[in-house]
Design an enzyme around this catalytic site. Structure first.
Site, PDB file in Angstrom:
ATOM      1  N   THR A   1       3.263   0.600  -1.970  1.00 34.43           N
ATOM      2  CA  THR A   1       3.298   0.489  -0.511  1.00 34.43           C
ATOM      3  C   THR A   1       1.889   0.747   0.036  1.00 34.43           C
ATOM      4  OG1 THR A   1       3.991   2.793  -0.310  1.00 34.43           O
ATOM      5  CG2 THR A   1       5.740   1.126  -0.368  1.00 34.43           C
TER       6      THR A   1
ATOM      7  N   THR B   1      -0.093   2.615   2.441  1.00 39.37           N
ATOM      8  CA  THR B   1      -0.826   3.886   2.472  1.00 39.37           C
ATOM      9  C   THR B   1      -0.844   4.549   1.104  1.00 39.37           C
ATOM     10  OG1 THR B   1      -0.307   4.192   4.808  1.00 39.37           O
ATOM     11  CG2 THR B   1      -0.987   6.154   3.587  1.00 39.37           C
ATOM     12  N   CYS B   2       0.249   4.442   0.389  1.00 37.82           N
ATOM     13  CA  CYS B   2       0.349   5.055  -0.940  1.00 37.82           C
ATOM     14  C   CYS B   2      -0.659   4.440  -1.907  1.00 37.82           C
ATOM     15  CB  CYS B   2       1.767   4.903  -1.484  1.00 37.82           C
ATOM     16  SG  CYS B   2       3.034   5.544  -0.366  1.00 37.82           S
ATOM     17  N   SER B   3      -0.818   3.126  -1.855  1.00 38.11           N
ATOM     18  CA  SER B   3      -1.695   2.414  -2.787  1.00 38.11           C
ATOM     19  C   SER B   3      -3.145   2.337  -2.328  1.00 38.11           C
ATOM     20  CB  SER B   3      -1.186   0.989  -3.006  1.00 38.11           C
ATOM     21  OG  SER B   3       0.019   1.008  -3.734  1.00 38.11           O
TER      22      SER B   3
END
Length: 161
Positions: free
Chosen positions: A46, A48-50
């Site tokens: 996703t 922000t996560c990546s």
């Protein structure tokens, strides 16, 4: 109820990806006798996560290791997704990717997020905690839509050293 500082982490089964290999283990075994920063993301791959969360810990991994601290990433995804995400993000050997496929550990922490409105189902809230020998010493939970207190930089500032 959300886990609190001073409480022990629940001991539950998880799949872990370490150095590209999947292993079944328990949280008790992962945290016993160790200093650990555990950060959780709503989903592998996703935005922000990546783009920010995992890359920050990858970039600062050595700073944690210099302090004798292990780094674990948790997501409510299956082990195969976590393995692919680790490869895509060039996760260094030793930074463990924890797959909480049924959200059992996440729910036991009281840190679940209902992403059903976005087609995501049950996920983990974005958070980071620091534990010593399985006991929570610090807990940082993000407000919805934010990314500040659970970053690698923020956790290093909390831990100091």
């Amino acid at each position: 109820m959300t886990i609190q500082t001073g409480q022990p982490l629940p001991d539950l089964p998880l799949a872990v990806i370490d150095s590209g290999e999947k292993q079944n283990t328990t949280t008790g075994a992962l945290f016993a006798g160790r200093k650990v920063v555990l950060f959780a993301v709503p989903g592998a791959f996703t935005p922000t996560c990546s783009e920010r969360h995992l890359p920050g810990y990858v970039a600062m991994y050595d700073a944690f290791r210099e302090r004798g601290i292990e780094v674990y990433c948790l997501s409510v995804n299956d082990a195969f997704v976590m393995q692919a995400w680790a490869q895509a993000q060039f996760v260094p050997p030793g930074l463990k990717m924890l797959a909480d496929g049924n959200a059992d550990f996440t729910r036991a922490l009281g840190l679940e997020l209902d992403g059903s409105a976005y087609g995501l189902g049950l996920r983990a809230r974005r958070f980071a905690l620091y534990a010593e020998d399985g006991v929570v010493k610090s807990l940082a939970i993000e407000a919805p839509g934010e990314f500040r207190v659970s970053s690698a930089e923020a956790m290093l500032a909390v831990i100091g050293g």
